[in-house]
Design an enzyme around this catalytic site. Sequence first.
Site, PDB file in Angstrom:
ATOM      1  N   LYS A  65     -19.702  17.255 -18.712  1.00  0.00           N
ATOM      2  CA  LYS A  65     -19.046  17.324 -20.030  1.00  0.00           C
ATOM      3  C   LYS A  65     -19.904  16.611 -21.075  1.00  0.00           C
ATOM      4  CE  LYS A  65     -14.546  17.838 -17.866  1.00  0.00           C
ATOM      5  NZ  LYS A  65     -13.283  17.303 -17.394  1.00  0.00           N
ATOM      6  N   ASP A  93      -7.579  18.173 -23.873  1.00  0.00           N
ATOM      7  CA  ASP A  93      -7.184  18.743 -22.576  1.00  0.00           C
ATOM      8  C   ASP A  93      -5.909  19.567 -22.709  1.00  0.00           C
ATOM      9  OD1 ASP A  93      -8.741  18.356 -20.274  1.00  0.00           O
ATOM     10  OD2 ASP A  93      -8.185  16.247 -20.126  1.00  0.00           O
ATOM     11  N   GLN A 112     -10.282  11.672 -17.469  1.00  0.00           N
ATOM     12  CA  GLN A 112     -10.508  12.483 -16.262  1.00  0.00           C
ATOM     13  C   GLN A 112      -9.442  12.164 -15.209  1.00  0.00           C
ATOM     14  OE1 GLN A 112     -12.741  14.913 -16.096  1.00  0.00           O
ATOM     15  NE2 GLN A 112     -12.367  15.453 -13.983  1.00  0.00           N
TER      16      GLN A 112
HETATM   17  N1  GUN Z   1      -9.474  16.938 -13.342  1.00  0.00           N
HETATM   18  C1  GUN Z   1      -9.653  18.201 -12.886  1.00  0.00           C
HETATM   19  N2  GUN Z   1      -9.667  19.091 -13.915  1.00  0.00           N
HETATM   20  C2  GUN Z   1      -9.475  18.354 -15.043  1.00  0.00           C
HETATM   21  C3  GUN Z   1      -9.386  18.700 -16.415  1.00  0.00           C
HETATM   22  O1  GUN Z   1      -9.465  19.872 -16.828  1.00  0.00           O
HETATM   23  N3  GUN Z   1      -9.197  17.659 -17.273  1.00  0.00           N
HETATM   24  C4  GUN Z   1      -9.084  16.375 -16.849  1.00  0.00           C
HETATM   25  N4  GUN Z   1      -8.889  15.423 -17.771  1.00  0.00           N
HETATM   26  N5  GUN Z   1      -9.158  16.020 -15.575  1.00  0.00           N
HETATM   27  C5  GUN Z   1      -9.355  17.009 -14.676  1.00  0.00           C
END
Ligand code: GUN
Length: 279
Positions: free
Chosen positions: A50, A117, A94
């Site tokens: 990211k 998100d 995350q």
């Molecule tokens: N863990 C697995 N997929 C995601 C996601 O799309 N966003 C976040 N914040 N954590 C994750």
Amino acid sequence: MSATIIDGQKIAEEMTAQIKKESSSLLPKPGLAVIIVGKDPASLLYVKKKEKACQQVAFYSVLIELPEDVSELKLLNQIDALNQNKKIHGILVQLPLPAHINERLVIDSIYPNKDVDGFTPINMGNLLVGDNRLVPSTPRGIMKLIESTGVHISGKHAVVVGRSNIVGKPISLLLQQHGATVTMCHSRTHPLEYYTKQADILVSAVGKPKLISGSMIKKGAVVIDVGINSLNNTLVGDVDFESASTVAGFITPVPKGVGPMTIACLLENTLYAYRQQHL
Ligand code: GUN
């Protein structure tokens, strides 16, 4: 193999190039903060991806790495500082978080207009009533992959395996919005193949290696594999690609299917949040 492979990597690269173009003249730059708690190798890999994607499109990005035993209060204070920070337009924590931290409380503390998100109750609620704003990245990416096949969603039977807040629930809402009849399956669904075999569009997001084999798929179906699982040191999806690709009409690979789309859609959401904050 008869299925056409849906090239998520290529579509994500095209999206990223477009985002870069659109944001090149923006000042200040769109800013994304990513928080990770602990050192789970898979989560660390995702957040680094990211961060790298932000660099590719010249976004301002901050990666905050907190120790596994960080207190809930410290994490909430960190989020509050980012909520107030004018250089930051998007905040992502995350998941999963360690067991001593209340995940809902943490997500709820993110300002909805910075919730790139789309996990806060406000953004989830907007999606539920069909007022799409910040929609979770993975489901948005999945919709783009399905649309790339040229298969019309309206009137089709879509079967979603998995009922998570991150993928299963939001993708079922998006498919429904586009006119699909949606069946949701989960760990208690029995027999799973009874439902999957009826799917014109099959989305699997459960994290069980090779759960879906070719014999469970309808001929010509669009198969979207959201699973990222490690099996004997190799990365595999929820779908057994080898047998599934002899039956499906279209199929996403793992890796280079859904994964890159999640990141591209996160960049899009960050740009959207930036624009909303600079109206
Ligand atoms: N863990 C697995 N997929 C995601 C996601 O799309 N966003 C976040 N914040 N954590 C994750």
